[in-house]
Design an enzyme around this catalytic site. Structure first.
Site, PDB file in Angstrom:
ATOM      1  N   ASP A  43       7.086   0.561 -20.012  1.00 35.66           N
ATOM      2  CA  ASP A  43       8.218   0.277 -19.185  1.00 35.66           C
ATOM      3  C   ASP A  43       9.234   1.480 -19.220  1.00 35.66           C
ATOM      4  O   ASP A  43       9.778   1.623 -18.138  1.00 35.66           O
ATOM      5  CB  ASP A  43       8.776  -0.730 -19.973  1.00 35.66           C
ATOM      6  CG  ASP A  43       8.343  -2.228 -19.508  1.00 35.66           C
ATOM      7  OD1 ASP A  43       7.891  -2.485 -18.371  1.00 35.66           O
ATOM      8  OD2 ASP A  43       8.178  -2.985 -20.453  1.00 35.66           O
ATOM      9  N   GLU A  65      13.531  -2.985 -15.711  1.00 34.92           N
ATOM     10  CA  GLU A  65      12.769  -2.452 -16.565  1.00 34.92           C
ATOM     11  C   GLU A  65      13.569  -1.864 -17.952  1.00 34.92           C
ATOM     12  O   GLU A  65      12.908  -1.872 -19.052  1.00 34.92           O
ATOM     13  CB  GLU A  65      12.224  -1.098 -16.023  1.00 34.92           C
ATOM     14  CG  GLU A  65      11.532  -1.474 -14.796  1.00 34.92           C
ATOM     15  CD  GLU A  65       9.901  -2.209 -14.855  1.00 34.92           C
ATOM     16  OE1 GLU A  65       9.597  -2.449 -16.327  1.00 34.92           O
ATOM     17  OE2 GLU A  65       9.064  -2.438 -14.126  1.00 34.92           O
ATOM     18  N   HIS A 104      13.397  -4.879 -20.120  1.00 33.80           N
ATOM     19  CA  HIS A 104      12.152  -4.947 -20.840  1.00 33.80           C
ATOM     20  C   HIS A 104      12.027  -3.782 -21.835  1.00 33.80           C
ATOM     21  O   HIS A 104      11.501  -4.247 -22.981  1.00 33.80           O
ATOM     22  CB  HIS A 104      11.079  -4.860 -19.836  1.00 33.80           C
ATOM     23  CG  HIS A 104      11.069  -5.560 -18.697  1.00 33.80           C
ATOM     24  ND1 HIS A 104      10.068  -5.603 -17.645  1.00 33.80           N
ATOM     25  CD2 HIS A 104      11.702  -6.671 -18.201  1.00 33.80           C
ATOM     26  CE1 HIS A 104      10.329  -6.277 -16.673  1.00 33.80           C
ATOM     27  NE2 HIS A 104      11.164  -7.335 -17.194  1.00 33.80           N
ATOM     28  N   TYR A 121      11.196  -4.869 -26.067  1.00 28.81           N
ATOM     29  CA  TYR A 121      10.014  -4.386 -26.831  1.00 28.81           C
ATOM     30  C   TYR A 121      10.697  -3.410 -27.948  1.00 28.81           C
ATOM     31  O   TYR A 121      10.039  -3.603 -28.952  1.00 28.81           O
ATOM     32  CB  TYR A 121       9.102  -3.694 -25.916  1.00 28.81           C
ATOM     33  CG  TYR A 121       8.416  -4.697 -24.852  1.00 28.81           C
ATOM     34  CD1 TYR A 121       7.608  -5.232 -25.461  1.00 28.81           C
ATOM     35  CD2 TYR A 121       8.480  -4.318 -23.498  1.00 28.81           C
ATOM     36  CE1 TYR A 121       6.896  -6.441 -24.746  1.00 28.81           C
ATOM     37  CE2 TYR A 121       7.677  -5.409 -22.772  1.00 28.81           C
ATOM     38  CZ  TYR A 121       7.005  -6.144 -23.181  1.00 28.81           C
ATOM     39  OH  TYR A 121       6.364  -7.207 -22.514  1.00 28.81           O
ATOM     40  N   GLU A 134       1.873  -2.537 -12.298  1.00 27.87           N
ATOM     41  CA  GLU A 134       2.463  -3.809 -12.414  1.00 27.87           C
ATOM     42  C   GLU A 134       1.296  -4.820 -12.615  1.00 27.87           C
ATOM     43  O   GLU A 134       1.574  -6.030 -13.489  1.00 27.87           O
ATOM     44  CB  GLU A 134       3.274  -4.087 -11.125  1.00 27.87           C
ATOM     45  CG  GLU A 134       4.164  -3.073 -10.886  1.00 27.87           C
ATOM     46  CD  GLU A 134       5.231  -2.911 -11.889  1.00 27.87           C
ATOM     47  OE1 GLU A 134       5.455  -3.856 -12.449  1.00 27.87           O
ATOM     48  OE2 GLU A 134       6.307  -2.189 -11.335  1.00 27.87           O
ATOM     49  N   GLU A 192       7.052  -8.612 -13.756  1.00 32.02           N
ATOM     50  CA  GLU A 192       6.288  -7.596 -13.306  1.00 32.02           C
ATOM     51  C   GLU A 192       5.456  -8.377 -12.207  1.00 32.02           C
ATOM     52  O   GLU A 192       4.968  -7.408 -11.249  1.00 32.02           O
ATOM     53  CB  GLU A 192       5.305  -7.444 -14.478  1.00 32.02           C
ATOM     54  CG  GLU A 192       5.891  -6.631 -15.598  1.00 32.02           C
ATOM     55  CD  GLU A 192       6.584  -5.464 -15.486  1.00 32.02           C
ATOM     56  OE1 GLU A 192       6.375  -4.845 -14.293  1.00 32.02           O
ATOM     57  OE2 GLU A 192       7.358  -4.888 -16.266  1.00 32.02           O
ATOM     58  N   HIS A 252       7.472  -7.382  -9.184  1.00 34.50           N
ATOM     59  CA  HIS A 252       7.363  -6.269  -8.824  1.00 34.50           C
ATOM     60  C   HIS A 252       6.109  -5.804  -8.294  1.00 34.50           C
ATOM     61  O   HIS A 252       6.133  -5.144  -7.054  1.00 34.50           O
ATOM     62  CB  HIS A 252       7.388  -5.142 -10.009  1.00 34.50           C
ATOM     63  CG  HIS A 252       8.399  -5.417 -10.942  1.00 34.50           C
ATOM     64  ND1 HIS A 252       8.737  -4.957 -12.268  1.00 34.50           N
ATOM     65  CD2 HIS A 252       9.850  -6.044 -10.860  1.00 34.50           C
ATOM     66  CE1 HIS A 252       9.910  -5.440 -12.858  1.00 34.50           C
ATOM     67  NE2 HIS A 252      10.403  -5.884 -12.026  1.00 34.50           N
TER      68      HIS A 252
END
Length: 579
Positions: free
Chosen positions: A130, A160, A163, A167, A225, A258, A261
């Protein structure tokens, strides 16, 4: 810079590099006629489609080419479908604070080390992946200067970043050894972690200013993606089974993002006048898929309870076939009979994950609050028998369980949840045995999601069924713990009886059915859930006997249950599953 002749071989440079040299040196350097011709030709190749509206050329709405700050005026859009993607992304925005990664720690400590190792590697790749995507998508803002494109890319950049932080939060909460964590996150630079390094290297190469093909960069983004995360999402979302709720919820959100995207870049590719050939697109999709297959082989060790390598590998290939379909090119992967390969993972059955609803929470992960509806004609893979089973099961649930399916319920939700529950049962070989969590509570949790609020939880309250204007009462238990003990006793008896069967004799199948039927009938008598007991029991019965079917005759089905209660004979009940 001195007015000297440039010392390099222009024939070895890409067209992009030539164009850069042209813009940088054309007014500052003395070029030979040959050098000027090469640069001029390269420039013409790069600018061949510059007057196309997609690349900022004049249109009926925009009389001049798109300037640097024209994206300040968002309307009218040249391509409304691209503007719609940006609007959709804005409406789906969410924050990292919605995901409490630390809430998964108790479950994390209970799963095996192999499972933890698998999840750690996937999370580490996602964190790096990401970050890479966020850094690279600015390229597309330069290549596609339309306001609607820049608007989407602006939202994607924010997206992003969320994201990336999610994570990082997962890794920080679940990986306590920070030295090991640093090594893991830096694995993309280490040949020891070759599959992770190969993925990152490929993405860095294909989505780069050094790539002289604008079309190939877009295909590369499509691969990023839709393909390069395929195995990772399949792994993490499978952990809904041990109830890692934060992990699943966050990845449902991220997978949904995603998917959007991917759809944006797929539409961009469709609109491009210089789109690569179908053959070249297929080559790039194949490259990305083969790298993802290596990653799938590497990241899943033996003994991971909820994932098997063969099913994961088939899913990755089938996922690429679906990408091909959405890009209007021929599929790439086939089975031994020449049929297009389909995914065995129903819970990952579609790239249209905006249709999904979270398994655990009331909050939907779809994009808006419109009534949720699944197009079962386009369900992927088209497992006809499973859909027929869900149709029949949804029907019998409605006529037998009464209030379990009110008129206000969306039956498509019920049907989808039944399919997901069946896939859950089928995704792990319990060798004929029953488990309190996996076989019973998980199935009820999934099958009854968005039908009742306490799905997956036992209820020791007052329960009855109305049959022919009369009430049929079920046992009551003083506490949920006593109820759970009673159910566990049934499970232990079934597992003992099943394990004692002689699997080598001809009548094993009949004996297996008899033992399964007795367990299911006793479970129906206890009625451990507030609602959905029959639905759950019929799913488990169909799984245990290996026949994907459900009774559809209300009267005969109910008679078979009461016949067992009066006589102890299971044969009439078994007949309901063999019509």
């Amino acid at each position: 810079m001195s007015q000297s002749t440039i010392k390099f071989d222009l024939g070895e440079l890409t067209t992009t590099q030539c164009a850069r040299l042209l813009s940088k040196f054309i007014r500052k350097a003395t070029l030979t006629p040959e050098q000027f011709e090469i640069l001029n030709t390269s420039y013409d190749e790069l600018t061949e489609f510059d007057d196309h509206p997609l690349y900022g050329g004049a249109t009926d709405h925009h009389k001049d080419i798109v300037g640097k700050y024209d994206h300040a005026l968002l309307k009218p859009a040249v391509y409304q479908q691209l503007r719609d993607f940006a609007t959709k992304m804005e409406s789906s925005s969410w924050q990292q604070t919605e995901i409490d990664a630390e809430s998964d720690i108790p479950t994390w400590e209970q799963i095996s080390e192999n499972e933890r190792d698998c999840v750690r590697k996937v999370l580490a790749f996602f964190a790096v992946g990401d970050t890479l995507v966020k850094d690279r998508i600015a390229i597309f803002a330069d290549e596609f200067p339309l306001p609607e494109c820049k608007d989407f890319i602006d939202w994607q950049t924010v997206n992003e970043g969320v994201h990336q932080r999610v994570y990082n939060n997962y890794l920080d909460a679940l990986v306590k050894d920070k030295i090991y964590l640093a090594d893991l996150v830096n694995a993309y630079k280490d040949p020891e972690f070759a599959p992770i390094k190969k993925k990152v290297d490929w993405l860095g190469k294909i989505i780069s200013v050094e790539n002289d093909s604008r079309g190939e960069m877009v295909v590369g983004q499509v691969c990023t993606e839709a393909i390069m995360f395929a195995a990772s999402f399949a792994i993490l979302l499978k952990f809904r089974a041990p109830y890692m709720r934060a992990l699943v919820l966050g990845n449902e959100f991220i997978r949904r993002d995603e998917t959007l995207h991917f759809r944006f870049y797929a539409e961009l590719l469709r609109l491009m006048p210089d789109r690569p050939s179908d053959e070249r697109i297929a080559e790039l999709l194949t490259e990305a898929t083969e790298i993802e297959l290596e990653f799938a082989e590497y990241v899943v060790p033996e003994g991971v309870k909820y994932i098997t390598k063969d099913r994961l590998i088939q899913h990755v290939k089938a996922n690429t076939n679906q990408v091909c379909e959405m890009l209007d090119i021929n599929p790439i992967y086939f089975d031994q009979k020449g049929n297009v390969l389909l995914s065995p993972l129903l819970y990952m059955n579609t790239l249209e994950s905006e249709q999904k609803i979270n398994f655990f929470e009331g909050k939907a992960t779809e994009y808006n609050t419109k009534q949720y509806k699944v197009d079962f004609n386009n369900l992927f893979p088209p497992v006809k028998k499973m859909i027929e089973f869900a149709d029949e099961e949804e029907f019998i649930a409605a006529i037998v369980e009464g209030e379990g399916l009110s008129k206000d319920r969306n039956k498509d939700i019920v049907k989808q949840q039944l399919c997901l529950a069946w896939d859950h049962l089928s995704s792990h070989d319990m060798e004929g045995l029953v488990d309190m969590t996996w076989t019973l509570k998980d199935v009820h949790r999934i099958a009854m999601n968005h039908v009742i609020f306490n799905n997956g939880e036992f209820s020791n309250g007052y329960k009855f069924t109305v049959i022919d204007s009369g009430k049929v009462m079920y046992p009551t238990y003083e506490t949920v713990e006593i109820l759970e003990s009673a159910v566990q006793g049934l499970i232990d008896d079934y597992n003992r009886d099943f394990s004692a069967l002689d699997k080598g004799v001809e009548k094993f199948d009949k004996d297996k059915i008899r033992v399964a039927a007795r367990f299911i009938l006793d479970l129906l008598y206890i009625h451990p859930f507030s609602d959905g007991n029959g639905r759950t029991a019929r799913l488990i019965m169909a799984h245990l006997i290996g026949k994907m079917t459900t009774p559809i005759n209300r009267e005969e089905y109910l008679k078979s249950i009461y016949h067992y209660r009066q006589t102890g004979d299971v044969s009439v009940f078994v007949d309901q599953f063999y019509r």
